[in-house]
Design an enzyme around this catalytic site. Sequence first.
Site, mmCIF file in Angstrom:
data_model
loop_
_atom_site.group_PDB
_atom_site.id
_atom_site.type_symbol
_atom_site.label_atom_id
_atom_site.label_comp_id
_atom_site.label_asym_id
_atom_site.label_seq_id
_atom_site.Cartn_x
_atom_site.Cartn_y
_atom_site.Cartn_z
ATOM 1 N N ASP A 1 0.863 -1.182 0.000
ATOM 2 C CA ASP A 1 0.000 0.000 0.000
ATOM 3 C C ASP A 1 0.903 1.237 0.000
ATOM 4 O O ASP A 1 2.153 1.115 -0.022
ATOM 5 C CB ASP A 1 -0.923 -0.038 1.235
ATOM 6 C CG ASP A 1 -2.171 0.805 1.052
ATOM 7 O OD1 ASP A 1 -2.300 1.509 0.033
ATOM 8 O OD2 ASP A 1 -3.032 0.779 1.961
ATOM 9 N N GLU B 1 -0.046 4.587 1.801
ATOM 10 C CA GLU B 1 -0.197 5.607 2.843
ATOM 11 C C GLU B 1 0.830 5.454 3.965
ATOM 12 O O GLU B 1 1.154 6.426 4.647
ATOM 13 C CB GLU B 1 -1.609 5.554 3.440
ATOM 14 C CG GLU B 1 -2.695 6.088 2.509
ATOM 15 C CD GLU B 1 -3.221 5.061 1.532
ATOM 16 O OE1 GLU B 1 -2.630 3.952 1.427
ATOM 17 O OE2 GLU B 1 -4.235 5.352 0.869
ATOM 18 N N HIS C 1 -2.663 -0.347 -3.625
ATOM 19 C CA HIS C 1 -3.119 1.019 -3.337
ATOM 20 C C HIS C 1 -3.952 1.604 -4.482
ATOM 21 O O HIS C 1 -3.507 1.618 -5.643
ATOM 22 C CB HIS C 1 -1.920 1.939 -3.087
ATOM 23 C CG HIS C 1 -2.318 3.379 -2.986
ATOM 24 N ND1 HIS C 1 -2.985 3.861 -1.885
ATOM 25 C CD2 HIS C 1 -2.205 4.415 -3.849
ATOM 26 C CE1 HIS C 1 -3.241 5.151 -2.080
ATOM 27 N NE2 HIS C 1 -2.784 5.502 -3.265
ATOM 28 N N HIS D 1 -1.684 1.277 6.935
ATOM 29 C CA HIS D 1 -2.114 2.432 7.744
ATOM 30 C C HIS D 1 -3.222 2.025 8.701
ATOM 31 O O HIS D 1 -3.881 0.992 8.502
ATOM 32 C CB HIS D 1 -2.616 3.543 6.815
ATOM 33 C CG HIS D 1 -3.626 3.032 5.839
ATOM 34 N ND1 HIS D 1 -4.951 2.877 6.153
ATOM 35 C CD2 HIS D 1 -3.479 2.575 4.566
ATOM 36 C CE1 HIS D 1 -5.576 2.361 5.123
ATOM 37 N NE2 HIS D 1 -4.713 2.146 4.141
ATOM 38 N N HIS E 1 -7.866 5.214 7.034
ATOM 39 C CA HIS E 1 -9.145 4.896 6.403
ATOM 40 C C HIS E 1 -9.283 3.375 6.378
ATOM 41 O O HIS E 1 -8.326 2.662 6.696
ATOM 42 C CB HIS E 1 -9.234 5.464 4.975
ATOM 43 C CG HIS E 1 -8.240 4.883 4.022
ATOM 44 N ND1 HIS E 1 -6.931 5.278 3.970
ATOM 45 C CD2 HIS E 1 -8.360 3.902 3.100
ATOM 46 C CE1 HIS E 1 -6.295 4.579 3.045
ATOM 47 N NE2 HIS E 1 -7.136 3.732 2.500
ATOM 48 N N GLU F 1 -7.901 -2.318 7.371
ATOM 49 C CA GLU F 1 -7.229 -3.084 6.312
ATOM 50 C C GLU F 1 -6.185 -4.038 6.885
ATOM 51 O O GLU F 1 -6.012 -5.159 6.393
ATOM 52 C CB GLU F 1 -6.590 -2.116 5.305
ATOM 53 C CG GLU F 1 -7.641 -1.284 4.578
ATOM 54 C CD GLU F 1 -7.054 -0.201 3.686
ATOM 55 O OE1 GLU F 1 -5.900 -0.350 3.222
ATOM 56 O OE2 GLU F 1 -7.742 0.807 3.441
HETATM 57 ZN ZN LIG Z 1 -3.750 2.857 0.007
#
Ligand SMILES: [Zn+2]
Length: 271
Positions: free
Chosen positions: A8, A10, A60, A104, A115, A134
């Site tokens: 990902d 972030e 992502h 994240h 998020h 996640e």
């Molecule tokens: Zn992401």
Amino acid sequence: MKVFISADMEGVAGVVHQEHTHRDGREHDRARTLMTEEVNAAVEGALEAGATEILINDSHGTMRNLIPELVHNEADYIIGSPKMLAMMQGIDSSYDAAILLGHHARMGQDGILNHSFSGKVVQNIKVNGVDYGEIGINAAIAGVFGVPAVLVTGCQHAASEVEQLIPSVETAIVKQTVNRYTSRNLTPVKSQALIKQKMIDALNKKDEITPFVIEGPYVVEISYLHAGFADAAEVLPIVEKVDGVTHRFESNDFITAFRYIRSLITLASPV
Ligand SMILES: [Zn+2]
């Protein structure tokens, strides 16, 4: 030894804003480079620890972020979407370890760019009464295949989120969240060195880390950021309305439950 990396963006050092994470952001290509370089550091560590096969799944946004000509030559990589297992596409029971790189914290928590799957739509996801983002859900998908999630990289809050689920997991904290859009970062050279070392440490102790499994049957509750998203998603027959912004459904199988979660998010997402 086969290693799976879900990458990902972030949680990559230096990434703090939509200007980095969105396709049309002015700094997006720079962030893609930083992400690819952190992935490569993880690949280096895996090779040093004895990996013979490494698969990277770009997880992502568009899932088309890894820069092909920069990707480490010893790894294969998946880019593109849609993918049935989304951020965990490609994993199966032949893998020995899973790594959640650049991850994240979940929505509603502290943590840079937090998020849960969709920052535009999802407020919270509960499985059997426990909140997951996640990190938890991706680790549990690996767990379905008997694969332990051995390393998470990102900010300190991403690290503590996974440590609550998998106490023996390794973490590489490449930045300290100051707030949702601000972090104190390691430089790329230092973040990559840390990730490489933590990858070696994680793979060396992978046999001590049990796969993370959420036991079924599953009662899933998904809350949206406002009622309009719930109204759009309620077309899926499996859901029952809990309140104006929350749906509930049941499933005996975790991957099926995950597919329903993704279906609801897709239905709820504004076109
Ligand atoms: Zn992401």
